[in-house]
Design a protein around this motif. Structure first.
Motif, PDB file in Angstrom:
ATOM      1  N   ILE A 159       8.400  72.240  83.519  1.00 13.65           N
ATOM      2  CA  ILE A 159       9.387  71.179  83.662  1.00 13.65           C
ATOM      3  C   ILE A 159      10.414  71.288  82.544  1.00 13.65           C
ATOM      4  CG2 ILE A 159       9.788  68.686  83.705  1.00 13.65           C
ATOM      5  CD1 ILE A 159       6.900  68.359  84.670  1.00 13.65           C
ATOM      6  N   ASP A 160      11.684  71.367  82.915  1.00 10.66           N
ATOM      7  CA  ASP A 160      12.786  71.308  81.959  1.00 10.66           C
ATOM      8  C   ASP A 160      13.341  69.894  81.971  1.00 10.66           C
ATOM      9  OD1 ASP A 160      12.588  74.007  81.377  1.00 10.66           O
ATOM     10  OD2 ASP A 160      14.272  74.593  82.651  1.00 10.66           O
ATOM     11  N   LEU A 161      13.793  69.433  80.828  1.00 10.59           N
ATOM     12  CA  LEU A 161      14.415  68.122  80.723  1.00 10.59           C
ATOM     13  C   LEU A 161      15.913  68.312  80.572  1.00 10.59           C
ATOM     14  CD1 LEU A 161      14.299  65.047  80.329  1.00 10.59           C
ATOM     15  CD2 LEU A 161      13.942  65.471  77.892  1.00 10.59           C
ATOM     16  N   ALA A 162      16.683  67.682  81.436  1.00 10.03           N
ATOM     17  CA  ALA A 162      18.143  67.733  81.373  1.00 10.03           C
ATOM     18  C   ALA A 162      18.660  66.307  81.443  1.00 10.03           C
ATOM     19  CB  ALA A 162      18.698  68.579  82.512  1.00 10.03           C
ATOM     20  N   ALA A 163      18.385  65.540  80.407  1.00  8.28           N
ATOM     21  CA  ALA A 163      18.760  64.129  80.369  1.00  8.28           C
ATOM     22  C   ALA A 163      19.716  63.877  79.222  1.00  8.28           C
ATOM     23  CB  ALA A 163      17.514  63.268  80.213  1.00  8.28           C
ATOM     24  N   SER A 164      20.593  62.928  79.412  1.00  6.10           N
ATOM     25  CA  SER A 164      21.526  62.526  78.360  1.00  6.10           C
ATOM     26  C   SER A 164      21.112  61.158  77.851  1.00  6.10           C
ATOM     27  CB  SER A 164      22.948  62.440  78.912  1.00  6.10           C
ATOM     28  OG  SER A 164      23.365  63.691  79.371  1.00  6.10           O
ATOM     29  N   TYR A 165      21.102  61.011  76.561  1.00  6.08           N
ATOM     30  CA  TYR A 165      20.794  59.723  75.961  1.00  6.08           C
ATOM     31  C   TYR A 165      21.430  59.658  74.592  1.00  6.08           C
ATOM     32  CZ  TYR A 165      17.099  62.863  74.370  1.00  6.08           C
ATOM     33  OH  TYR A 165      16.415  63.946  73.893  1.00  6.08           O
ATOM     34  N   ARG A 166      21.721  58.453  74.154  1.00  2.00           N
ATOM     35  CA  ARG A 166      22.410  58.263  72.879  1.00  2.00           C
ATOM     36  C   ARG A 166      21.557  57.529  71.862  1.00  2.00           C
ATOM     37  NH1 ARG A 166      28.652  57.078  74.600  1.00  2.00           N
ATOM     38  NH2 ARG A 166      28.774  58.810  76.034  1.00  2.00           N
ATOM     39  N   LYS A 167      20.377  57.120  72.249  1.00  2.06           N
ATOM     40  CA  LYS A 167      19.488  56.401  71.343  1.00  2.06           C
ATOM     41  C   LYS A 167      18.254  57.254  71.070  1.00  2.06           C
ATOM     42  CE  LYS A 167      20.932  51.935  73.148  1.00  2.06           C
ATOM     43  NZ  LYS A 167      20.518  50.700  73.795  1.00  2.06           N
ATOM     44  N   ALA A 168      17.519  56.908  70.027  1.00  2.00           N
ATOM     45  CA  ALA A 168      16.342  57.679  69.639  1.00  2.00           C
ATOM     46  C   ALA A 168      15.148  57.433  70.560  1.00  2.00           C
ATOM     47  CB  ALA A 168      15.958  57.353  68.200  1.00  2.00           C
ATOM     48  N   GLY A 169      15.069  56.274  71.215  1.00  2.00           N
ATOM     49  CA  GLY A 169      13.914  55.940  72.042  1.00  2.00           C
ATOM     50  C   GLY A 169      13.577  56.969  73.102  1.00  2.00           C
ATOM     51  N   PRO A 170      14.541  57.377  73.927  1.00  2.00           N
ATOM     52  CA  PRO A 170      14.231  58.375  74.944  1.00  2.00           C
ATOM     53  C   PRO A 170      13.778  59.716  74.353  1.00  2.00           C
ATOM     54  CG  PRO A 170      16.240  57.226  75.520  1.00  2.00           C
ATOM     55  CD  PRO A 170      15.882  56.814  74.117  1.00  2.00           C
ATOM     56  N   GLU A 171      14.414  60.155  73.286  1.00  2.00           N
ATOM     57  CA  GLU A 171      14.001  61.425  72.669  1.00  2.00           C
ATOM     58  C   GLU A 171      12.567  61.331  72.159  1.00  2.00           C
ATOM     59  OE1 GLU A 171      15.316  64.695  69.316  1.00  2.00           O
ATOM     60  OE2 GLU A 171      16.522  62.893  69.556  1.00  2.00           O
TER      61      GLU A 171
END
Length: 95
Positions: free
Chosen positions: A59-71
């Protein structure tokens, strides 16, 4: 759509978006209702999707996020950075 199996009302608590490729799966988005976060719902949802829908597949992750929570969440699922995405604001293109 993701519903919590232990919930009596079977309410939708999140959603996931995936793309299947020939040799792997790309996770594009996983969201959990704000009121249900930090209770393990995202962890259970991801593991259920991985086990039921994509067993043994990379599984590759190709998500955009601007906060630390998702990372932090994705790293807790075993994902590691493999590159950097850069963005240029559209307003700068007009300058």
């Amino acid at each position: 759509m993701i519903s919590e199996p232990s919930s009596e009302d079977k309410a939708t608590v999140g959603a996931a978006l995936w793309m299947e490729r020939d040799d792997h799966v790309v996770a594009r988005h996983l969201t959990i209702d704000a009121d249900r976060r930090r209770g393990g719902v995202g962890d259970r949802a991801f593991r259920a999707l991985q086990t039921a829908c994509f067993p043994g597949r990379e599984i590759d992750l190709a998500a955009s996020y601007r906060k630390a929570g998702p990372e932090t969440f994705w790293k807790s699922q075993g994902f590691n950075p493999i590159g950097t995405a850069l963005r240029r604001d559209a307003k700068e293109l007009l300058s």
